[in-house]
Design an enzyme around this catalytic site. Structure first.
Site, mmCIF file in Angstrom:
data_model
loop_
_atom_site.group_PDB
_atom_site.id
_atom_site.type_symbol
_atom_site.label_atom_id
_atom_site.label_comp_id
_atom_site.label_asym_id
_atom_site.label_seq_id
_atom_site.Cartn_x
_atom_site.Cartn_y
_atom_site.Cartn_z
ATOM 1 N N TYR A 154 11.682 32.182 3.867
ATOM 2 C CA TYR A 154 10.365 32.004 4.510
ATOM 3 C C TYR A 154 10.502 31.213 5.817
ATOM 4 C CZ TYR A 154 5.311 30.799 4.547
ATOM 5 O OH TYR A 154 3.989 30.640 4.857
ATOM 6 N N LYS A 158 9.551 32.567 9.503
ATOM 7 C CA LYS A 158 8.478 31.907 10.257
ATOM 8 C C LYS A 158 8.995 31.357 11.587
ATOM 9 C CE LYS A 158 5.004 32.654 7.495
ATOM 10 N NZ LYS A 158 3.939 33.576 7.908
HETATM 11 N N1 CAA Z 1 13.513 18.479 -2.721
HETATM 12 C C1 CAA Z 1 14.703 18.040 -3.198
HETATM 13 N N2 CAA Z 1 15.248 18.477 -4.342
HETATM 14 C C2 CAA Z 1 14.544 19.361 -5.052
HETATM 15 C C3 CAA Z 1 13.302 19.869 -4.626
HETATM 16 C C4 CAA Z 1 12.794 19.370 -3.421
HETATM 17 N N3 CAA Z 1 11.612 19.759 -2.942
HETATM 18 N N4 CAA Z 1 12.864 20.764 -5.527
HETATM 19 C C5 CAA Z 1 13.811 20.835 -6.501
HETATM 20 N N5 CAA Z 1 14.818 19.969 -6.201
HETATM 21 C C6 CAA Z 1 16.038 19.741 -6.959
HETATM 22 C C7 CAA Z 1 15.788 19.856 -8.463
HETATM 23 O O1 CAA Z 1 15.374 18.607 -8.983
HETATM 24 C C8 CAA Z 1 17.149 20.314 -8.980
HETATM 25 O O2 CAA Z 1 17.982 19.218 -9.066
HETATM 26 P P1 CAA Z 1 19.135 19.194 -10.185
HETATM 27 O O3 CAA Z 1 19.991 20.377 -9.944
HETATM 28 O O4 CAA Z 1 19.818 17.906 -9.935
HETATM 29 O O5 CAA Z 1 18.421 19.272 -11.499
HETATM 30 C C9 CAA Z 1 17.676 21.188 -7.860
HETATM 31 O O6 CAA Z 1 16.959 20.764 -6.660
HETATM 32 C C10 CAA Z 1 17.442 22.670 -8.099
HETATM 33 O O7 CAA Z 1 16.107 22.799 -8.509
HETATM 34 P P2 CAA Z 1 15.602 24.122 -9.131
HETATM 35 O O8 CAA Z 1 16.682 24.777 -9.932
HETATM 36 O O9 CAA Z 1 14.300 23.838 -9.771
HETATM 37 O O10 CAA Z 1 15.364 24.973 -7.819
HETATM 38 P P3 CAA Z 1 14.709 26.363 -7.739
HETATM 39 O O11 CAA Z 1 15.673 27.293 -7.146
HETATM 40 O O12 CAA Z 1 14.085 26.754 -9.016
HETATM 41 O O13 CAA Z 1 13.567 26.112 -6.679
HETATM 42 C C11 CAA Z 1 11.373 25.522 -6.065
HETATM 43 C C12 CAA Z 1 12.592 25.114 -6.850
HETATM 44 C C13 CAA Z 1 10.650 26.657 -6.801
HETATM 45 C C14 CAA Z 1 11.715 25.999 -4.675
HETATM 46 C C15 CAA Z 1 10.491 24.291 -5.985
HETATM 47 O O14 CAA Z 1 11.241 23.251 -5.384
HETATM 48 C C16 CAA Z 1 9.250 24.507 -5.163
HETATM 49 O O15 CAA Z 1 8.320 25.193 -5.567
HETATM 50 N N6 CAA Z 1 9.216 23.900 -3.972
HETATM 51 C C17 CAA Z 1 8.077 23.992 -3.066
HETATM 52 C C18 CAA Z 1 8.285 25.096 -2.122
HETATM 53 C C19 CAA Z 1 7.113 25.132 -1.183
HETATM 54 O O16 CAA Z 1 6.635 24.126 -0.658
HETATM 55 N N7 CAA Z 1 6.619 26.320 -0.914
HETATM 56 C C20 CAA Z 1 5.494 26.470 -0.049
HETATM 57 C C21 CAA Z 1 4.727 27.676 -0.461
HETATM 58 S S1 CAA Z 1 3.176 27.779 0.404
HETATM 59 C C22 CAA Z 1 3.627 28.193 1.945
HETATM 60 O O17 CAA Z 1 4.734 28.495 2.234
HETATM 61 C C23 CAA Z 1 2.529 28.164 2.954
HETATM 62 C C24 CAA Z 1 2.925 27.443 4.152
HETATM 63 O O18 CAA Z 1 3.278 28.066 5.133
HETATM 64 C C25 CAA Z 1 2.847 25.973 4.191
#
Ligand code: CAA
Length: 248
Positions: A154, A158
Site C-alpha cells: 500500500y 501510494k
Molecule cells: N509496529 C511494530 N511491530 C508490530 C506492529 C507494528 N505496528 N504490528 C505488529 N508488530 C509485531 C508483532 O508484535 C509481531 O512481533 P513478534 O514476531 O515479536 O511476535 C511481529 O511484528 C509480526 O506481527 P504479525 O505476525 O502480527 O504481523 P502480520 O503480518 O500479521 O501483520 C498487521 C500485522 C495486520 C499488519 C497489523 O500490524 C496491522 O493491522 N497494522 C496496521 C496496519 C494499518 O495501519 N493499516 C492501515 C489501513 S487503513 C489505510 O491504509 C488508510 C490510510 O490510507 C490511512
C-alpha cells in the site's frame, strides 16, 4: 454553462461517497464509478445520495482493467459530455508484513491502487488537454509518505501515485489541466475501521488533533483542488491528516 463532468473512482466507498456529494454541491455532474458487485454498499450509496437526484449517478467499472476504464470514459462522453474532472479514490488494502505477503496480495493491490490511476488518466487526459481544461486529483495516503508496518504494498502504491502526479502535472500544465494528490491520514471509513481496535487506538493516540478524520474533511479538499479557479495549484500534495505527519 453546462455542468462540468466529474468521475470519482471508488465512488461508492467511504471517501468516494463524501467526494461525490461535495462535487455535486459544487455544481458538477458526478459519476461514481465502482465495482458493480458491491451490491450492499451500492444500495446504501443510493440512499445516501438520493437527495442529489440526477446530479450523482453510478456507473460500474473495474479500474484495474484498462478496457473497462476506456469504456467508462466513452460511455460518460456519450451520455453526459467529456470528462473534465477525475478523482482517483479507488483503493484497497492487503495488510500483512512483507515476510508473509503473497504475490497476489502485492499484485492485486498494485492493479487497483496504481494501475487504476494510469488506466483512468490514460483514457481521458487527451480529451482534457484538447479542450484546455482538466482537474485530476489522486487520493494517496499519509502511509505513502511515512510507510506503515504491514503496508509495503500500500505504501509503495501510494508513494507511486505522487510520482505519477508530479510527472503528469508537468506534461499537461500548459493545457489548463492540473494534477494533484491528497494524502489523507486515518479517517472514519470502513477501511480504517477494519484495522484491529488496539492497533487503531495506538494510531489515534499519535494524531495531534486527537481523533480520526471525517470523510467530508477530505472531500472539501477535493472541492478546493477541482475548482475552476484552482489553475495555479499543480503537482502538489495536500496532507489532510490531523497533524499525524508534519512536513514541508
Ligand atoms: N509496529 C511494530 N511491530 C508490530 C506492529 C507494528 N505496528 N504490528 C505488529 N508488530 C509485531 C508483532 O508484535 C509481531 O512481533 P513478534 O514476531 O515479536 O511476535 C511481529 O511484528 C509480526 O506481527 P504479525 O505476525 O502480527 O504481523 P502480520 O503480518 O500479521 O501483520 C498487521 C500485522 C495486520 C499488519 C497489523 O500490524 C496491522 O493491522 N497494522 C496496521 C496496519 C494499518 O495501519 N493499516 C492501515 C489501513 S487503513 C489505510 O491504509 C488508510 C490510510 O490510507 C490511512
Amino acid at each position: 454553462m453546462t455542468k462540468r463532468v466529474a468521475v470519482i473512482t471508488g465512488g461508492i466507498g467511504g471517501l468516494g461517497t463524501a467526494i461525490c456529494k461535495q462535487l455535486a454541491k459544487d455544481g458538477r455532474q458526478v459519476i461514481a464509478a465502482d465495482l458493480g458487485s458491491r451490491q450492499e454498499r451500492l444500495a446504501a450509496f443510493r440512499e445516501e445520495t438520493r437527495a442529489f437526484d440526477g446530479s450523482i449517478v453510478f456507473a460500474p467499472a473495474d479500474v484495474s482493467k484498462f478496457d473497462d476504464c476506456a469504456h467508462l470514459i466513452g460511455h460518460i462522453a456519450d451520455k453526459y459530455g467529456s470528462v473534465d474532472i477525475i478523482v482517483n479514490a479507488a483503493g484497497i488494502t492487503r495488510d500483512t508484513s512483507l515476510k508473509k505477503m503473497s504475490e497476489a496480495q502485492w499484485a492485486d493491490l498494485m492493479h487497483v491502487n496504481l494501475d487504476g490511476v494510469f488506466n483512468m488518466c490514460r483514457n481521458s487526459v487527451a480529451g482534457m488537454t484538447e479542450r484546455g481544461f482538466g482537474r485530476i486529483v489522486n487520493i494517496s495516503s499519509v502511509n505513502g509518505q511515512t510507510g506503515q508496518f504491514g503496508q509495503t504494498n500500500y505504501s509503495a502504491a501510494k508513494a507511486g501515485m505522487h510520482g505519477f502526479t508530479m510527472a503528469l502535472a508537468r506534461e499537461v500544465a500548459k493545457k489548463g489541466v492540473t494534477v494533484n494528490s491528497i494524502s489523507p491520514g486515518y479517517c472514519r471509513t470502513e477501511m480504517v475501521m477494519k484495522v484491529p481496535e488496539d492497533i487503531r487506538a495506538q494510531i489515534v493516540a499519535q494524531i495531534p488533533v486527537g481523533r480520526l478524520g471525517e470523510p467530508f474533511e477530505i472531500a472539501r479538499t477535493v472541492g478546493f483542488l477541482t475548482a475552476d479557479d484552482a489553475g495555479f495549484i499543480t503537482g502538489a500534495n495536500i496532507p489532510v491528516n490531523g497533524g499525524y505527519f508534519m512536513s514541508f
